[in-house]
Motif scaffolding. Structure first.
Motif, PDB file in Angstrom:
ATOM      1  N   HIS A  20       0.826  -1.202   0.000  1.00  0.00           N
ATOM      2  CA  HIS A  20       0.000   0.000   0.000  1.00  0.00           C
ATOM      3  C   HIS A  20       0.863   1.256   0.000  1.00  0.00           C
ATOM      4  O   HIS A  20       1.937   1.293   0.619  1.00  0.00           O
ATOM      5  N   VAL A  21       0.383   2.306  -0.691  1.00  0.00           N
ATOM      6  CA  VAL A  21       1.160   3.533  -0.838  1.00  0.00           C
ATOM      7  C   VAL A  21       1.410   4.191   0.516  1.00  0.00           C
ATOM      8  O   VAL A  21       2.425   4.861   0.716  1.00  0.00           O
ATOM      9  N   LEU A  22       0.504   4.022   1.490  1.00  0.00           N
ATOM     10  CA  LEU A  22       0.692   4.635   2.797  1.00  0.00           C
ATOM     11  C   LEU A  22       1.896   4.048   3.533  1.00  0.00           C
ATOM     12  O   LEU A  22       2.524   4.708   4.364  1.00  0.00           O
ATOM     13  N   ALA A  23       2.240   2.803   3.216  1.00  0.00           N
ATOM     14  CA  ALA A  23       3.368   2.152   3.877  1.00  0.00           C
ATOM     15  C   ALA A  23       4.658   2.930   3.655  1.00  0.00           C
ATOM     16  O   ALA A  23       5.482   3.071   4.572  1.00  0.00           O
ATOM     17  N   ALA A  24       4.847   3.444   2.446  1.00  0.00           N
ATOM     18  CA  ALA A  24       6.073   4.190   2.146  1.00  0.00           C
ATOM     19  C   ALA A  24       6.183   5.434   3.010  1.00  0.00           C
ATOM     20  O   ALA A  24       7.286   5.815   3.437  1.00  0.00           O
ATOM     21  N   SER A  25       5.050   6.095   3.296  1.00  0.00           N
ATOM     22  CA  SER A  25       5.082   7.304   4.123  1.00  0.00           C
ATOM     23  C   SER A  25       5.448   6.975   5.564  1.00  0.00           C
ATOM     24  O   SER A  25       6.201   7.715   6.204  1.00  0.00           O
ATOM     25  N   VAL A  26       4.910   5.875   6.094  1.00  0.00           N
ATOM     26  CA  VAL A  26       5.234   5.461   7.466  1.00  0.00           C
ATOM     27  C   VAL A  26       6.721   5.123   7.571  1.00  0.00           C
ATOM     28  O   VAL A  26       7.412   5.537   8.510  1.00  0.00           O
ATOM     29  N   ILE A  27       7.225   4.381   6.587  1.00  0.00           N
ATOM     30  CA  ILE A  27       8.644   4.003   6.597  1.00  0.00           C
ATOM     31  C   ILE A  27       9.535   5.244   6.483  1.00  0.00           C
ATOM     32  O   ILE A  27      10.539   5.383   7.193  1.00  0.00           O
ATOM     33  N   ALA A  28       9.162   6.158   5.586  1.00  0.00           N
ATOM     34  CA  ALA A  28       9.959   7.376   5.403  1.00  0.00           C
ATOM     35  C   ALA A  28       9.997   8.206   6.682  1.00  0.00           C
ATOM     36  O   ALA A  28      11.042   8.766   7.048  1.00  0.00           O
ATOM     37  N   GLU A  29       8.857   8.302   7.383  1.00  0.00           N
ATOM     38  CA  GLU A  29       8.811   9.077   8.628  1.00  0.00           C
ATOM     39  C   GLU A  29       9.699   8.439   9.690  1.00  0.00           C
ATOM     40  O   GLU A  29      10.426   9.141  10.428  1.00  0.00           O
ATOM     41  N   ALA A  30       9.660   7.112   9.773  1.00  0.00           N
ATOM     42  CA  ALA A  30      10.501   6.421  10.759  1.00  0.00           C
ATOM     43  C   ALA A  30      11.986   6.646  10.471  1.00  0.00           C
ATOM     44  O   ALA A  30      12.783   6.910  11.389  1.00  0.00           O
ATOM     45  N   ARG A  31      12.355   6.559   9.233  1.00  0.00           N
ATOM     46  CA  ARG A  31      13.761   6.747   8.868  1.00  0.00           C
ATOM     47  C   ARG A  31      14.197   8.191   9.080  1.00  0.00           C
ATOM     48  O   ARG A  31      15.349   8.457   9.445  1.00  0.00           O
ATOM     49  N   SER A  32      13.274   9.124   8.829  1.00  0.00           N
ATOM     50  CA  SER A  32      13.630  10.530   9.042  1.00  0.00           C
ATOM     51  C   SER A  32      13.902  10.822  10.512  1.00  0.00           C
ATOM     52  O   SER A  32      14.626  11.759  10.845  1.00  0.00           O
ATOM     53  N   ARG A  33      13.321   9.994  11.423  1.00  0.00           N
ATOM     54  CA  ARG A  33      13.559  10.152  12.858  1.00  0.00           C
ATOM     55  C   ARG A  33      14.744   9.301  13.329  1.00  0.00           C
ATOM     56  O   ARG A  33      15.035   9.244  14.528  1.00  0.00           O
ATOM     57  N   GLY A  34      15.387   8.611  12.390  1.00  0.00           N
ATOM     58  CA  GLY A  34      16.539   7.799  12.746  1.00  0.00           C
ATOM     59  C   GLY A  34      16.193   6.518  13.462  1.00  0.00           C
ATOM     60  O   GLY A  34      17.033   5.965  14.197  1.00  0.00           O
ATOM     61  N   LEU A  35      15.007   5.993  13.269  1.00  0.00           N
ATOM     62  CA  LEU A  35      14.571   4.778  13.958  1.00  0.00           C
ATOM     63  C   LEU A  35      15.039   3.546  13.201  1.00  0.00           C
ATOM     64  O   LEU A  35      15.056   3.519  11.967  1.00  0.00           O
ATOM     65  N   GLU A  36      15.414   2.515  13.943  1.00  0.00           N
ATOM     66  CA  GLU A  36      15.871   1.268  13.341  1.00  0.00           C
ATOM     67  C   GLU A  36      14.670   0.378  13.025  1.00  0.00           C
ATOM     68  O   GLU A  36      13.796   0.169  13.878  1.00  0.00           O
ATOM     69  N   LEU A  37      14.649  -0.148  11.787  1.00  0.00           N
ATOM     70  CA  LEU A  37      13.552  -1.024  11.382  1.00  0.00           C
ATOM     71  C   LEU A  37      13.956  -2.477  11.573  1.00  0.00           C
ATOM     72  O   LEU A  37      15.089  -2.862  11.277  1.00  0.00           O
TER      73      LEU A  37
END
Length: 633
Positions: A353-370
């Motif tokens: 889903h396209v929304l998934a990319a936004s959630v992932i991008a926000e997490a990475r912008s905060r420096g969070l480890e996936l």
């Protein structure tokens, strides 16, 4: 001289007719006029026999051969001794086919330009630090990850991302945008774009076969190979037209007792306008659409666009930009915002889903480890479940998450916002609120479609009803169906009674409904997505207003095609009446019929629409920003 020989090879019957005509004139001037009977008459019957064979082949394929009148006219003029008229009819028949071929090629030039410009060579860099250390290889040999050099004014061979700091590209063949587009490092570059004045380096992200340009070429080839229903309609006009012409010719013969009248009427009844005008108009319409960044998969699609009475819109990526931003994270008791976001982003790595990319991008912008996982599953239109670091994480709609976490509660939302919900091991962890920008020209597009006669507008969306109605109110759509799964969208389109129906969407989940609509329109230059494969029209530029432009092109094309057909029929009927009263000799009639053919061809070429496009561009609606709206899963 080489062009002359090429034309002779391409149109041998036309060349033979002209040569025989000149030889015949010479024989007549030398006092051998009697030889014209054998020369013109014999050649005329030979061409009539060839045309008859072609007509029989058409009949076998269920198409009435409108060459019947021309064949009958040739035979009739030979029988009554009007041999000059015979050679003129032959010239009209063979020359008309040649003129049609020339005009169709003229109308196809924008389509052919795409095919002829396909990138062939790529320059692969052996070292990122040395732009001179390159090896040339076929574009088809490029692999994702290769670093490529694109020299000034060269065509980008494959899709990639820009490695240079910045560069300008001409994307007019892909999107219709006439001005060069500035791209910065990390931005995507489409194959088929033309580099500007400075060399640029790109990192390939796809093979040539999977790149944007090759997908466009495939769509163009499919579009140019089709035959439109209105062309078959022109064939059907030939049945009553032939009956009227033969009846009028027979009546003139019976009432006057002069068999030459039969031939004179048929000479001016030759239905070349029916054969020529409709195909030229449709090729012109498809060419015009391609020039506007719209690939139409066949003339039949243009006809359906022209008659459409209902248009249905998906919301996400269609009425909105489809690129949501995370507005805020609302953790539940026992969780913090970063933890909720990191878990949601880790699970969304396995969602399409396209929304998934936004959630992932926000997490990475905060420096969070996936976190990674070996087990994850997605329920389309609902959410995703993944096992992360020993915990089961569920992300998706409230109803979906509530099945495993009954304590889940709805997040407080402003108008047009959307929340996705997170549960961990059956406990409600919190929600993430996202929003999406409405397209600035969405309202103007709906208004423009209304002016074109499409006033029944529908929105089918997976959003909750409050969000869907909020967006519909902003753009002027009154018929809203919310909380739709893909199957609900399909049933919703099938249930519409005001047809034909246009469906506009852009996502993979839109593919089924695009396929069942009378005309499916896929938005955006997304390459070989399921949506573009299922659609009848692919809009290459990410511009909603091109939907209205496609409808306008369809309406203009059909109007011009039918207008050209009726012009030819009307002029031929007038000439037939005059010929029935003996006012038009057979030779003069053949010359007049050539003028009728020319008039219909010139009118049909108006479907290319250069002036019309200029007028539409001059009156285009400026894009402006609207309030944020929501994005549905």
């Amino acid at each position: 001289m080489s062009r002359l020989f090429a034309a002779v090879r391409r149109y041998p019957l036309v060349a033979a007719t002209i040569v025989l005509g000149v030889v015949g004139i010479g024989l007549a001037l030398a006092g051998f006029a009697d030889s014209l009977a054998w020369l013109f008459g014999g050649f005329g019957l030979f061409v009539a026999a060839i045309s008859a064979v072609g007509m029989v082949k058409q009949l076998r394929h269920g198409s009435f051969g409108v060459d019947l009148l021309a064949i009958t006219a040739i035979v009739a003029t030979v029988l009554v001794g009007e041999y000059v008229a015979t050679i003129l009819i032959v010239l009209m028949l063979t020359g008309g086919a040649a003129l049609e071929d020339f005009a169709v090629n003229r109308a196809k030039r924008e389509l052919d330009a795409l095919l002829n410009r396909a990138p062939q060579i790529a320059h692969r860099l052996r070292s990122a630090d040395d732009l001179a250390d390159v090896e040339d290889l076929p574009a088809t040999a490029v692999q994702p990850g290769d670093l490529l050099l694109v020299r000034p004014a060269e065509i980008v061979p494959v899709d990639g991302v820009l490695e240079s700091a910045s560069a300008a590209f001409d994307e007019s063949s892909l999107t219709g945008e006439s001005l060069p587009v500035e791209r910065n490092k990390g931005e995507g570059i489409l194959s088929g774009s033309i580099n500007g004045q400075a060399a640029a380096t790109i990192r390939a992200t796809a093979t040539a076969a999977n790149s944007q340009y090759q997908q466009i070429v495939a769509l163009v080839e499919e579009a140019s190979a089709s035959k439109a229903p209105v062309v078959r309609l022109a064939d059907r006009y030939a049945v009553p037209f032939t009956a009227v012409a033969l009846s009028l010719a027979a009546l003139a013969w019976i009432l006057t007792g002069e068999p030459v009248r039969f031939a004179e009427v048929l000479v001016v009844a030759t239905p070349c306008p029916l054969l020529i005008s409709a195909p030229i108009a449709f090729m012109g319409g498809m060419s015009r659409a391609a020039r506007n960044g719209i690939i139409v998969k066949g003339g039949g699609v243009l006809e359906a666009l022209s008659r459409a009475r209902t248009i249905v819109f998906d919301k996400t990526g269609t009425l909105t930009h489809g690129t949501p931003a995370i507005a805020r994270v609302l953790p539940a008791a026992g969780f913090d915002a970063d933890e909720v976001l990191a878990l949601a982003a880790s699970a969304e790595q396995y969602s399409s889903h396209v929304l998934a990319a936004s959630v992932i991008a926000e997490a990475r912008s905060r420096g969070l480890e996936l976190l990674a996982t070996a087990t994850a599953s997605e329920v389309p239109a609902h959410g995703v479940v993944a096992r992360l670091d020993g915990r089961e994480v569920t992300v998706g709609k409230l109803s979906f998450v509530a099945e495993t976490a009954p304590a889940a509660v709805a997040a407080p939302l402003d108008g047009g916002e959307l929340a996705i919900y997170v549960a961990v091991d059956g406990s409600f962890a919190g929600s993430i609120v996202a929003s999406d920008q409405l397209r600035g020209n969405a309202r103007q597009t709906i208004d423009a479609l209304g002016e074109l006669g499409i006033r029944n507008t529908v929105m089918l969306t997976g959003d909750a009803r409050p969000t869907a109605e909020h967006i519909a109110a902003l753009v002027g759509i009154t018929n809203v169906q919310a909380d739709c799964l893909p199957v609900d969208k399909v049933e919703g389109v099938r249930a519409i009674t005001e047809r034909p129906v246009i469906m506009v969407g852009d996502g993979v989940n839109d593919a089924p409904v695009l396929a069942v609509a009378d005309v499916g329109i896929a938005m955006g230059a997304r390459g070989a997505t399921a949506a573009s494969e299922s659609a009848d029209v692919v809009i290459l530029i990410d511009d909603l207003s091109r939907t209205a432009r496609a409808v306008a092109i369809g309406q203009d094309t059909i109007r011009i095609a039918l207008q050209s057909i009726w012009i030819g029929i009307a002029l031929s009927l007038v000439l037939m009446v005059f010929a029935a009263f003996g006012l038009i000799p057979a030779t003069i009639g053949a010359l007049l019929q050539e003028l009728v053919d020319l008039a219909t061809i010139l009118n049909a070429l108006r479907a290319i629409g250069g002036r019309r496009d200029a007028a539409l561009a001059a009156g285009s609606v400026p894009v402006h920003r609207e309030p944020a709206t929501a994005l549905a899963r």
